[in-house]
Scaffold this active site. Structure first.
Site: not given
Ligand code: KIV
Length: 274
Positions: A42-43, A81, A179
């Protein structure tokens, strides 16, 4: 041959290479370059759609891009995602995961969170949906974590992240993205888990690494975290190519003879003669 979840689990400590891809060309290039796993992340919201975070990204946008990525890499293992608030309940998560797998032919979904998403992961795993977890910095809820900041620096937070990883494994995740956590914490989590960890800003000791396509090739000029390594300056190369095209059009150099089509002289003469 296309990989699968069992093979990915067996490749713990196998240095898995994951890269995001959001469309036909990026998925095709990444799979031709030999990456093991593609992530339709979803970046997308920031690097492709121009939003200022991942929060506005919708299921429809994710599906549109996941389908294009699948067309670019028919044989790749593709993780999609689940966007913000698309997995608030097990029922909603199942419905959206089904869309990713049936409509976009994704192989797995990814979702962010710790103990609060355990019932969702359990429901997906029970239904046969392969789930990749995402712990540490979770961008969808970054503001609740104080922004895009290193997570797990103090003992309490480090313990919380370890517990979350263990709970996600127990709930049925086949792997976990870690992350922006300190490298020694990622190493400890990787040792404690029997499923692969895939790091981004989490040091060299995860079982795999993931980067955002546009960061890696230099196509995104917005905020770039310090853990990113740029392997190309594609944005600068594209801008230069476009500027040369514009200059050649203005100077009358483009299109030249080799970019134009001729026609039969006799026909032309008759046309001129009316
Ligand atoms: O959306 C994304 O690109 C991600 C990666 C940063 C792991 O979740």
């Amino acid at each position: 041959m296309k990989t699968n979840v069992l093979e990915l689990k067996r490749r713990k400590a196998g240095r898995l290479v994951m890269l995001t891809a959001y469309d036909y060309p990026s998925a095709k290039l990444a799979s031709e370059a030999g990456v093991d796993l593609l992530l339709v992340g979803d970046s997308l919201g920031m690097v492709v759609l121009g939003y200022d975070s991942t929060v506005p990204v919708t299921m429809e946008e994710m599906l549109h891009h996941a389908k294009a990525a699948r067309r670019g890499a028919p044989e790749a293992f593709i993780v999609a995602d689940l966007p913000f608030l698309s997995y608030a309940t097990p029922e909603q998560a199942l419905a959206n995961a089904a869309r990713f797998m049936k409509e976009a032919r994704a192989d797995s979904v990814k979702l962010e969170g710790g103990l609060e998403v355990v019932p969702v992961v359990e429901a997906l795993a029970r239904a046969g949906v392969p789930v990749l977890g995402h712990a540490g910095l979770t961008p969808q809820t970054a503001s609740a974590l104080g922004g895009y900041k290193l997570q797990g620096k103090d003992e309490a937070n480090a313990r919380r992240i370890l517990e979350e990883c263990e709970a996600l494994e127990r709930a049925g995740c086949w792997g976990i993205v870690l992350e922006m956590v300190p490298a020694p914490l990622a190493r400890l989590a990787t040792q404690r888990l029997s499923i692969p960890t895939i790091g981004i800003g989490a040091g060299p000791d995860c079982d795999g690494q993931v980067l955002v396509f546009h960061d890696l090739v230099g196509l995104f000029s917005g905020f770039t975290p310090s853990f990113v390594k740029r392997y190309a300056e594609a944005g600068a190369a594209i801008r230069d190519a476009i500027a040369r095209y514009a200059a050649e059009v203005r100077d009358g150099e483009f299109p030249g003879a080799s970019q134009s089509f001729g026609m039969n002289e006799e026909v032309l003469e008759r046309l001129y003669g009316r």
